[in-house]
Design a protein around this motif. Structure first.
Motif, PDB file in Angstrom:
ATOM      1  N   GLY A   1       6.803  11.218   0.001  1.00  0.00           N
ATOM      2  CA  GLY A   1       7.832  10.590   0.825  1.00  0.00           C
ATOM      3  C   GLY A   1       7.304   9.666   1.907  1.00  0.00           C
ATOM      4  N   THR A   2       6.015   9.707   2.178  1.00  0.00           N
ATOM      5  CA  THR A   2       5.442   8.772   3.157  1.00  0.00           C
ATOM      6  C   THR A   2       5.305   7.392   2.521  1.00  0.00           C
ATOM      7  N   VAL A   3       5.157   6.377   3.370  1.00  0.00           N
ATOM      8  CA  VAL A   3       5.102   4.994   2.888  1.00  0.00           C
ATOM      9  C   VAL A   3       3.668   4.475   2.969  1.00  0.00           C
ATOM     10  N   ASP A   4       3.222   3.858   1.886  1.00  0.00           N
ATOM     11  CA  ASP A   4       1.939   3.169   1.864  1.00  0.00           C
ATOM     12  C   ASP A   4       2.187   1.726   2.302  1.00  0.00           C
ATOM     13  N   TYR A   5       1.996   1.452   3.588  1.00  0.00           N
ATOM     14  CA  TYR A   5       2.355   0.146   4.125  1.00  0.00           C
ATOM     15  C   TYR A   5       1.435  -0.972   3.650  1.00  0.00           C
ATOM     16  N   ALA A   6       0.338  -0.643   3.025  1.00  0.00           N
ATOM     17  CA  ALA A   6      -0.548  -1.666   2.462  1.00  0.00           C
ATOM     18  C   ALA A   6      -0.170  -2.027   1.029  1.00  0.00           C
ATOM     19  N   GLN A   7       0.684  -1.235   0.403  1.00  0.00           N
ATOM     20  CA  GLN A   7       0.975  -1.398  -1.023  1.00  0.00           C
ATOM     21  C   GLN A   7       1.527  -2.775  -1.399  1.00  0.00           C
ATOM     22  N   PRO A   8       2.471  -3.357  -0.658  1.00  0.00           N
ATOM     23  CA  PRO A   8       3.004  -4.665  -1.076  1.00  0.00           C
ATOM     24  C   PRO A   8       1.961  -5.778  -1.102  1.00  0.00           C
ATOM     25  N   PHE A   9       0.839  -5.584  -0.400  1.00  0.00           N
ATOM     26  CA  PHE A   9      -0.185  -6.629  -0.301  1.00  0.00           C
ATOM     27  C   PHE A   9      -1.429  -6.304  -1.129  1.00  0.00           C
ATOM     28  N   SER A  10      -1.346  -5.287  -1.958  1.00  0.00           N
ATOM     29  CA  SER A  10      -2.546  -4.759  -2.614  1.00  0.00           C
ATOM     30  C   SER A  10      -3.129  -5.685  -3.677  1.00  0.00           C
ATOM     31  N   LYS A  11      -2.398  -6.754  -4.048  1.00  0.00           N
ATOM     32  CA  LYS A  11      -2.957  -7.727  -4.982  1.00  0.00           C
ATOM     33  C   LYS A  11      -3.117  -9.111  -4.348  1.00  0.00           C
ATOM     34  N   PHE A  12      -3.121  -9.140  -3.021  1.00  0.00           N
ATOM     35  CA  PHE A  12      -3.324 -10.409  -2.316  1.00  0.00           C
ATOM     36  C   PHE A  12      -4.745 -10.940  -2.476  1.00  0.00           C
ATOM     37  N   ASP A  13      -5.665 -10.077  -2.890  1.00  0.00           N
ATOM     38  CA  ASP A  13      -7.034 -10.555  -3.095  1.00  0.00           C
ATOM     39  C   ASP A  13      -7.089 -11.610  -4.196  1.00  0.00           C
TER      40      ASP A  13
ATOM     41  N   TYR B   1      10.802  -7.062  -8.078  1.00  0.00           N
ATOM     42  CA  TYR B   1      11.033  -5.619  -8.121  1.00  0.00           C
ATOM     43  C   TYR B   1      10.004  -4.948  -9.018  1.00  0.00           C
ATOM     44  N   THR B   2       9.303  -3.962  -8.481  1.00  0.00           N
ATOM     45  CA  THR B   2       8.244  -3.187  -9.159  1.00  0.00           C
ATOM     46  C   THR B   2       7.060  -4.053  -9.592  1.00  0.00           C
ATOM     47  N   HIS B   3       7.032  -5.305  -9.195  1.00  0.00           N
ATOM     48  CA  HIS B   3       5.925  -6.193  -9.576  1.00  0.00           C
ATOM     49  C   HIS B   3       5.257  -6.712  -8.309  1.00  0.00           C
ATOM     50  N   LEU B   4       4.039  -6.298  -8.047  1.00  0.00           N
ATOM     51  CA  LEU B   4       3.350  -6.678  -6.815  1.00  0.00           C
ATOM     52  C   LEU B   4       3.004  -8.161  -6.826  1.00  0.00           C
ATOM     53  N   THR B   5       3.185  -8.808  -5.688  1.00  0.00           N
ATOM     54  CA  THR B   5       2.922 -10.232  -5.572  1.00  0.00           C
ATOM     55  C   THR B   5       1.451 -10.533  -5.830  1.00  0.00           C
ATOM     56  N   GLN B   6       1.209 -11.526  -6.694  1.00  0.00           N
ATOM     57  CA  GLN B   6      -0.148 -11.898  -7.070  1.00  0.00           C
ATOM     58  C   GLN B   6      -0.179 -13.346  -7.545  1.00  0.00           C
ATOM     59  N   LEU B   7      -1.385 -13.875  -7.704  1.00  0.00           N
ATOM     60  CA  LEU B   7      -1.566 -15.249  -8.166  1.00  0.00           C
ATOM     61  C   LEU B   7      -0.967 -15.420  -9.556  1.00  0.00           C
TER      62      LEU B   7
ATOM     63  N   PHE C   1       8.341 -14.944  -2.166  1.00  0.00           N
ATOM     64  CA  PHE C   1       6.934 -14.548  -2.173  1.00  0.00           C
ATOM     65  C   PHE C   1       6.817 -13.031  -2.339  1.00  0.00           C
ATOM     66  N   ILE C   2       7.433 -12.274  -1.421  1.00  0.00           N
ATOM     67  CA  ILE C   2       7.557 -10.814  -1.595  1.00  0.00           C
ATOM     68  C   ILE C   2       9.029 -10.470  -1.433  1.00  0.00           C
ATOM     69  N   PHE C   3       9.686 -10.111  -2.516  1.00  0.00           N
ATOM     70  CA  PHE C   3      11.109  -9.767  -2.468  1.00  0.00           C
ATOM     71  C   PHE C   3      11.394  -8.889  -3.690  1.00  0.00           C
ATOM     72  N   ASP C   4      12.521  -8.197  -3.668  1.00  0.00           N
ATOM     73  CA  ASP C   4      12.819  -7.240  -4.738  1.00  0.00           C
ATOM     74  C   ASP C   4      13.863  -7.749  -5.725  1.00  0.00           C
ATOM     75  N   GLN C   5      14.126  -9.037  -5.733  1.00  0.00           N
ATOM     76  CA  GLN C   5      15.120  -9.548  -6.670  1.00  0.00           C
ATOM     77  C   GLN C   5      14.611  -9.436  -8.112  1.00  0.00           C
ATOM     78  N   LEU C   6      15.542  -9.547  -9.079  1.00  0.00           N
ATOM     79  CA  LEU C   6      15.248  -9.054 -10.423  1.00  0.00           C
ATOM     80  C   LEU C   6      14.961 -10.116 -11.480  1.00  0.00           C
ATOM     81  N   ASP C   7      15.609 -11.271 -11.410  1.00  0.00           N
ATOM     82  CA  ASP C   7      15.481 -12.194 -12.544  1.00  0.00           C
ATOM     83  C   ASP C   7      14.199 -13.024 -12.458  1.00  0.00           C
TER      84      ASP C   7
END
Length: 410
Positions: free
Chosen positions: A93-105, A380-386, A309-315
Motif C-alpha cells: 500500500g505504500t507508494v514508490d515515488y520514483a516509479q513513474p521516472f524509472s525509465k527516464f534513463d 496507463y501502466t506504461h512507464l514513460t520512455q524514449l 509526457f506522463i499521464f494515465d490516458q488510454l488511447d
C-alpha cells in the motif's frame, strides 16, 4: 775614519727614512690605480644594468572563456495523480515515488542542463481518492513525488487549467511545494495575473574555455507562459513578453487548443504567431493531449502541441509525446559576463532580476539555437520512455518536423 753603520739587513741606517718614504709613495700610487680601475668597472656595470633589464620568466597564459553553451529539454503534460499514483503503489500500500521516472534513463538525462515540463495538477497535501479523481477529473499530485521529479525536471510550467482544480489556495500551495522542492515555476492558471506571465530564470550554462575545459554558470533568461484553454487574451497579456524581449531572450509557452485533435486550430495559430511577434525566440504549445504540427514562422519555431509526457490516458494518440531539445550557443564577451554575474543573484519566482538588468543597462545577448525532436511513449501502466525508431518516425511525421526545420534562423 769612522766606519759606516748598517742594519742587520745590510741597509745603511741613514738611507732607511728615504727608502720608507719612497716605498709608501709607490704603494699609494698602486692602490689608487687599482681603486680607479675598480670604480670604472662598477660604473660600467651600473650602466649596463640600467640599459639592459634582467630577462623575466614568461608566465603561462590563463585560459579564457570563448563561448557559453547549454542544452535543454522541453516536454509536455505531467500528471502524477490518478492512475499514475495508483500504479506506483507497492503491494503493502505504500507508494514508490520514483516509479513513474524509472525509465527516464532512456533519455540520457545527464546531457541536459535544464528540463521543463507542464505540471498539470495541483501539488497539495489534500488527499483525493483515486475513484473521485476519475469521476470528477479533479487531480491532486502528492508533494512526495517532488524529490524524485526534481532529479530530472528543473522548471515547471503551471499555466494551465488543472493547476486550479483546488482553487486559488491549491494553486498557491502548488507553487510553494515546487519552489521549496527546488523546481522553479513560471506562469499562472489565470493570465489576468499579468505579473506572473513572465519569470526571469537563471538558466544553468557551461562556460567553455580555449583550453578545452569548462565552468558552470547561470545566465538569466525570460520564460513566459500563457493559459488560454477557455478564454481569449486580454489586451496587454501577450504583449507582456515584448518588454522582456527588448533586453533578453524570451522562451515562450502556451496552453491553447481543442483537445484530441491532430493539428492546430485557428486560435492556436493566431495566438502562437502573435507571441512570436513579441520577440520570443520560439514557442512551445500544449493542451490537446495529442502531438500536433509544428511551424516555421518568420524563422522561429512554433510547436503547437507536445502531447502527454506522463499521464494515465488510454488511447495510442495520448500515449505518445514530443519533447523538444534545444542546443544553445552564445559568443562570450563583456556583456555576457555581466549577465553571468547577474545570474548569481537571481532568486526563484518573483525576484527583481529583470529590473536589475535594466538598471545596469545590460544588452540582449546573441543566441543560436539548434532544435531536435525527441519522441516518447507513456500512458496507463506504461512507464514513460524514449520512443522506438518506428514511433519516433511517426511523431516526426505528425509534427512535419523536417519541413519546419528548414529555414529556422535561431
Amino acid at each position: 775614519m769612522r766606519g759606516k753603520k748598517f742594519t742587520t739587513n745590510g741597509v745603511q741606517e741613514s738611507v732607511r727614512p728615504i727608502f720608507v718614504a719612497l716605498l709608501g709613495s709607490v704603494l699609494v700610487a698602486v692602490g689608487g690605480y687599482f681603486l680607479y680601475q675598480r670604480q670604472n668597472a662598477n660604473n660600467l656595470n651600473s650602466d649596463v644594468s640600467e640599459s639592459v633589464a634582467p630577462e623575466e620568466t614568461p608566465q603561462p597564459k590563463q585560459p579564457e572563456v570563448t563561448v557559453v553553451k547549454g542544452k535543454y529539454m522541453f516536454s509536455g503534460t505531467i500528471v502524477l495523480a490518478r492512475a499514475v499514483e495508483n500504479e506506483a503503489k507497492r503491494s503493502d500500500g505504500t507508494v514508490d515515488y520514483a516509479q513513474p521516472f524509472s525509465k527516464f534513463d532512456t533519455f540520457n538525462p545527464e546531457q541536459y542542463d535544464g528540463w521543463l515540463a507542464d505540471i498539470e495538477c495541483p501539488v497539495t497535501t489534500n488527499y483525493i481518492p483515486y475513484r473521485t479523481q476519475v469521476a470528477n477529473t479533479v487531480f491532486n499530485c502528492p508533494p512526495e513525488f517532488i524529490p524524485e521529479l526534481k532529479k530530472y525536471i528543473t522548471i515547471a510550467n503551471v499555466a494551465n487549467n488543472h493547476t486550479r482544480d483546488q482553487g486559488d489556495e491549491g494553486f498557491s500551495e502548488t507553487v510553494r511545494h515546487l519552489e521549496e522542492g527546488g523546481i522553479q515555476t513560471v506562469g499562472h492558471w489565470d493570465p489576468r495575473e499579468i505579473d506572473d506571465i513572465c519569470e526571469v530564470i537563471a538558466l544553468p550554462v557551461r562556460l567553455q574555455k580555449d583550453d578545452g575545459k569548462e565552468e558552470q554558470g547561470t545566465l538569466p533568461m525570460a520564460f513566459c507562459a500563457w493559459h488560454y484553454f477557455q478564454k481569449d487574451p486580454a489586451p496587454g497579456e501577450i504583449e507582456e513578453a515584448a518588454k522582456y524581449a527588448e533586453i533578453m531572450p524570451v522562451f515562450a509557452f502556451m496552453q491553447v487548443g481543442v483537445e484530441y485533435r491532430d493539428s492546430a486550430d485557428p486560435r492556436q495559430v493566431e495566438f502562437g504567431r502573435k507571441i512570436i511577434d513579441q520577440g520570443s525566440e520560439f514557442l512551445i504549445g500544449n493542451s490537446p493531449h495529442w502531438v500536433q504540427n509544428t511551424e516555421n514562422y518568420k524563422g522561429k519555431l512554433i510547436v503547437y502541441s507536445t502531447g502527454n509526457f506522463i499521464f494515465d490516458q488510454l488511447d495510442a494518440e495520448t500515449n505518445r509525446g514530443l519533447s523538444i531539445s534545444a542546443d544553445m550557443t552564445i559568443p562570450y564577451d563583456e556583456n555576457v559576463q555581466a549577465w553571468l554575474d547577474l545570474g548569481k543573484t537571481c532568486e526563484p519566482r518573483g525576484d527583481n532580476c529583470f529590473k536589475l538588468a535594466k538598471d545596469l543597462g545590460l544588452k540582449k545577448v546573441d543566441i543560436d539555437l539548434v532544435f531536435d525532436a525527441i519522441g516518447s511513449s507513456g500512458g496507463y501502466t506504461h512507464l514513460t520512455q524514449l520512443a522506438t525508431p518506428d514511433l519516433q518516425a511517426a511523431i516526426e511525421a505528425r509534427a512535419n518536423w523536417k519541413t519546419t526545420l528548414e529555414g529556422l534562423t535561431n
